[in-house]
Design a protein around this motif. Structure first.
Motif, PDB file in Angstrom:
ATOM      1  N   VAL A   1       3.562 -11.512  -9.574  1.00 40.97           N
ATOM      2  CA  VAL A   1       3.450 -10.167  -9.018  1.00 40.97           C
ATOM      3  C   VAL A   1       2.066  -9.532  -9.197  1.00 40.97           C
ATOM      4  CG1 VAL A   1       4.441  -8.914 -10.980  1.00 40.97           C
ATOM      5  CG2 VAL A   1       4.705  -8.001  -8.678  1.00 40.97           C
ATOM      6  N   PRO A   2       1.340  -9.745 -10.291  1.00 39.93           N
ATOM      7  CA  PRO A   2       0.020  -9.108 -10.380  1.00 39.93           C
ATOM      8  C   PRO A   2      -0.916  -9.501  -9.241  1.00 39.93           C
ATOM      9  CG  PRO A   2       0.659  -9.973 -12.518  1.00 39.93           C
ATOM     10  CD  PRO A   2       1.655 -10.492 -11.518  1.00 39.93           C
ATOM     11  N   SER A   3      -0.771 -10.720  -8.742  1.00 40.40           N
ATOM     12  CA  SER A   3      -1.654 -11.184  -7.666  1.00 40.40           C
ATOM     13  C   SER A   3      -1.300 -10.560  -6.314  1.00 40.40           C
ATOM     14  CB  SER A   3      -1.591 -12.713  -7.548  1.00 40.40           C
ATOM     15  OG  SER A   3      -0.322 -13.119  -7.054  1.00 40.40           O
ATOM     16  N   LEU A   4      -0.169  -9.878  -6.226  1.00 40.44           N
ATOM     17  CA  LEU A   4       0.287  -9.280  -4.965  1.00 40.44           C
ATOM     18  C   LEU A   4      -0.058  -7.805  -4.852  1.00 40.44           C
ATOM     19  CD1 LEU A   4       3.853 -10.865  -4.913  1.00 40.44           C
ATOM     20  CD2 LEU A   4       1.759 -11.760  -3.856  1.00 40.44           C
ATOM     21  N   LEU A   5      -0.562  -7.225  -5.950  1.00 38.74           N
ATOM     22  CA  LEU A   5      -0.828  -5.790  -6.002  1.00 38.74           C
ATOM     23  C   LEU A   5      -2.319  -5.509  -6.091  1.00 38.74           C
ATOM     24  CD1 LEU A   5       1.943  -4.905  -8.624  1.00 38.74           C
ATOM     25  CD2 LEU A   5       2.070  -4.600  -6.142  1.00 38.74           C
ATOM     26  N   ASP A   6      -2.744  -4.392  -5.485  1.00 37.09           N
ATOM     27  CA  ASP A   6      -4.149  -3.989  -5.588  1.00 37.09           C
ATOM     28  C   ASP A   6      -4.344  -3.089  -6.814  1.00 37.09           C
ATOM     29  OD1 ASP A   6      -3.278  -1.399  -4.874  1.00 37.09           O
ATOM     30  OD2 ASP A   6      -3.950  -1.606  -2.795  1.00 37.09           O
ATOM     31  N   ALA A   7      -5.532  -2.561  -6.974  1.00 35.27           N
ATOM     32  CA  ALA A   7      -5.856  -1.730  -8.142  1.00 35.27           C
ATOM     33  C   ALA A   7      -5.000  -0.470  -8.217  1.00 35.27           C
ATOM     34  CB  ALA A   7      -7.336  -1.365  -8.129  1.00 35.27           C
ATOM     35  N   LYS A   8      -4.498   0.009  -7.087  1.00 38.02           N
ATOM     36  CA  LYS A   8      -3.640   1.206  -7.058  1.00 38.02           C
ATOM     37  C   LYS A   8      -2.172   0.862  -7.311  1.00 38.02           C
ATOM     38  CE  LYS A   8      -6.446   3.626  -3.631  1.00 38.02           C
ATOM     39  NZ  LYS A   8      -6.425   4.174  -2.267  1.00 38.02           N
ATOM     40  N   GLY A   9      -1.863  -0.426  -7.448  1.00 34.66           N
ATOM     41  CA  GLY A   9      -0.481  -0.836  -7.660  1.00 34.66           C
ATOM     42  C   GLY A   9       0.307  -0.975  -6.377  1.00 34.66           C
ATOM     43  N   GLU A  10      -0.386  -1.029  -5.251  1.00 35.82           N
ATOM     44  CA  GLU A  10       0.268  -1.179  -3.956  1.00 35.82           C
ATOM     45  C   GLU A  10       0.186  -2.633  -3.502  1.00 35.82           C
ATOM     46  OE1 GLU A  10      -1.594   1.738  -1.454  1.00 35.82           O
ATOM     47  OE2 GLU A  10      -0.873   3.386  -2.702  1.00 35.82           O
ATOM     48  N   ILE A  11       1.129  -3.030  -2.672  1.00 34.10           N
ATOM     49  CA  ILE A  11       1.168  -4.415  -2.217  1.00 34.10           C
ATOM     50  C   ILE A  11      -0.035  -4.702  -1.321  1.00 34.10           C
ATOM     51  CG2 ILE A  11       2.476  -6.107  -0.880  1.00 34.10           C
ATOM     52  CD1 ILE A  11       5.000  -4.640  -1.880  1.00 34.10           C
ATOM     53  N   SER A  12      -0.787  -5.720  -1.710  1.00 35.16           N
ATOM     54  CA  SER A  12      -1.986  -6.081  -0.954  1.00 35.16           C
ATOM     55  C   SER A  12      -1.813  -7.381  -0.179  1.00 35.16           C
ATOM     56  CB  SER A  12      -3.187  -6.199  -1.897  1.00 35.16           C
ATOM     57  OG  SER A  12      -2.933  -7.182  -2.881  1.00 35.16           O
ATOM     58  N   ASN A  13      -0.774  -8.111  -0.453  1.00 34.34           N
ATOM     59  CA  ASN A  13      -0.537  -9.381   0.203  1.00 34.34           C
ATOM     60  C   ASN A  13       0.238  -9.146   1.504  1.00 34.34           C
ATOM     61  OD1 ASN A  13       1.321 -11.769   0.772  1.00 34.34           O
ATOM     62  ND2 ASN A  13      -0.147 -12.660  -0.679  1.00 34.34           N
ATOM     63  N   PRO A  14      -0.346  -9.471   2.663  1.00 35.76           N
ATOM     64  CA  PRO A  14       0.311  -9.202   3.945  1.00 35.76           C
ATOM     65  C   PRO A  14       1.657  -9.919   4.119  1.00 35.76           C
ATOM     66  CG  PRO A  14      -1.994  -9.812   4.289  1.00 35.76           C
ATOM     67  CD  PRO A  14      -1.694 -10.028   2.845  1.00 35.76           C
ATOM     68  N   GLN A  15       1.770 -11.148   3.626  1.00 31.58           N
ATOM     69  CA  GLN A  15       3.036 -11.879   3.764  1.00 31.58           C
ATOM     70  C   GLN A  15       4.139 -11.215   2.931  1.00 31.58           C
ATOM     71  OE1 GLN A  15       0.786 -15.069   2.521  1.00 31.58           O
ATOM     72  NE2 GLN A  15       0.921 -16.245   4.430  1.00 31.58           N
ATOM     73  N   THR A  16       3.787 -10.768   1.737  1.00 32.79           N
ATOM     74  CA  THR A  16       4.760 -10.076   0.895  1.00 32.79           C
ATOM     75  C   THR A  16       5.164  -8.762   1.548  1.00 32.79           C
ATOM     76  OG1 THR A  16       3.827 -11.087  -1.097  1.00 32.79           O
ATOM     77  CG2 THR A  16       5.183  -9.112  -1.403  1.00 32.79           C
ATOM     78  N   GLN A  17       4.213  -8.043   2.082  1.00 31.98           N
ATOM     79  CA  GLN A  17       4.498  -6.779   2.768  1.00 31.98           C
ATOM     80  C   GLN A  17       5.459  -7.009   3.935  1.00 31.98           C
ATOM     81  OE1 GLN A  17       3.479  -3.776   1.796  1.00 31.98           O
ATOM     82  NE2 GLN A  17       4.197  -2.598   3.538  1.00 31.98           N
ATOM     83  N   LYS A  18       5.209  -8.027   4.717  1.00 31.97           N
ATOM     84  CA  LYS A  18       6.068  -8.345   5.872  1.00 31.97           C
ATOM     85  C   LYS A  18       7.470  -8.731   5.401  1.00 31.97           C
ATOM     86  CE  LYS A  18       6.338 -11.222   9.983  1.00 31.97           C
ATOM     87  NZ  LYS A  18       5.731 -12.278  10.777  1.00 31.97           N
ATOM     88  N   PHE A  19       7.544  -9.562   4.369  1.00 29.35           N
ATOM     89  CA  PHE A  19       8.842  -9.977   3.849  1.00 29.35           C
ATOM     90  C   PHE A  19       9.632  -8.772   3.332  1.00 29.35           C
ATOM     91  CE2 PHE A  19      11.466 -11.213   0.188  1.00 29.35           C
ATOM     92  CZ  PHE A  19      12.395 -12.009   0.849  1.00 29.35           C
ATOM     93  N   LEU A  20       8.971  -7.892   2.588  1.00 32.24           N
ATOM     94  CA  LEU A  20       9.667  -6.721   2.050  1.00 32.24           C
ATOM     95  C   LEU A  20      10.081  -5.761   3.165  1.00 32.24           C
ATOM     96  CD1 LEU A  20       7.755  -6.061  -1.279  1.00 32.24           C
ATOM     97  CD2 LEU A  20      10.006  -7.132  -0.959  1.00 32.24           C
ATOM     98  N   GLN A  21       9.333  -5.692   4.243  1.00 26.42           N
ATOM     99  CA  GLN A  21       9.729  -4.878   5.393  1.00 26.42           C
ATOM    100  C   GLN A  21      11.023  -5.432   6.004  1.00 26.42           C
ATOM    101  OE1 GLN A  21       8.182  -1.911   6.816  1.00 26.42           O
ATOM    102  NE2 GLN A  21      10.286  -1.957   7.553  1.00 26.42           N
ATOM    103  N   THR A  22      11.084  -6.748   6.144  1.00 23.76           N
ATOM    104  CA  THR A  22      12.296  -7.398   6.652  1.00 23.76           C
ATOM    105  C   THR A  22      13.469  -7.145   5.710  1.00 23.76           C
ATOM    106  OG1 THR A  22      10.976  -9.093   7.738  1.00 23.76           O
ATOM    107  CG2 THR A  22      13.282  -9.631   7.314  1.00 23.76           C
TER     108      THR A  22
END
Length: 190
Positions: free
Chosen positions: A151-172
């Motif tokens: 999970v740390p590799s999926l988040l940016d410095a603000k704690g928001e999801i920075s990984n596009p594939q993870t973002q798309k999956f979580l949207q689904t």
């Protein structure tokens, strides 16, 4: 039209909790006819049946049970402690399932996400929680399953999801959860 109320339960009390960051992200992906609220479970004292009488029930337990009862859906996001459920989340599940015969979790649609900085995505916690939730009659959406590893590799410095594939999956996933909740009758609260 009133919004569907989703309770968000995070199994970690840590200020910089990865689970809380993922929970916030998923809650933000729910459709406009949903509203979510992070339910505080950290202040609940440990469940003790001796204290659960009409005269002695801690006020925080009463408020928590009422809050859960009023929800239309349940979003659980948790890390894993020693291949199992976190104590704070297990305690919350126990409190709202008691006293016997007054389980306020029963019949509510829910989803479960497990989160880990390691490779296994908190697989053990996820499956232990499935067992407990089945007994409590929380009706879980079983697909898609969500185990978030590294999970740390999926988040940016603000704690928001920075990984596009993870973002798309979580949207689904959020869309599937919304569809799941809509299958259940809305309970009218006074």
């Amino acid at each position: 039209m009133s919004k569907l109320n989703i309770g968000v339960f995070v199994g970690s009390l840590r200020r910089e909790s990865f689970s809380r960051k993922i929970a916030k992200a998923v809650a933000g992906l729910l459709p406009e006819d949903f509203q979510s609220k992070l339910v505080d479970i950290g202040g609940l004292s440990l469940y003790n049946q001796d204290e659960d009488t009409p005269e002695t029930t801690p006020p925080a337990w009463v408020v928590f049970r009422q809050e859960v009862k009023a929800l239309d859906g349940l979003l659980f996001v948790t890390p894993e402690y020693n291949r199992s459920v976190t104590p704070v989340l297990k305690n919350a599940l126990d409190i709202a399932s008691r006293p016997y015969g007054q389980n306020v979790w029963s019949g509510k649609p829910g989803v479960l996400i497990s989160v880990s900085p390691g490779q296994l995505g908190a697989f053990g916690a996820y499956h232990h929680l499935q067992q407990t939730m089945a007994y409590l009659n929380i009706i879980l959406l079983n697909q898609p399953e969500v185990y978030i590893s590294n999970v740390p590799s999926l988040l940016d410095a603000k704690g928001e999801i920075s990984n596009p594939q993870t973002q798309k999956f979580l949207q689904t996933f959020a869309a599937a959860f919304a569809q799941w909740v809509r299958l259940f009758p809305v309970k009218q609260t006074n």
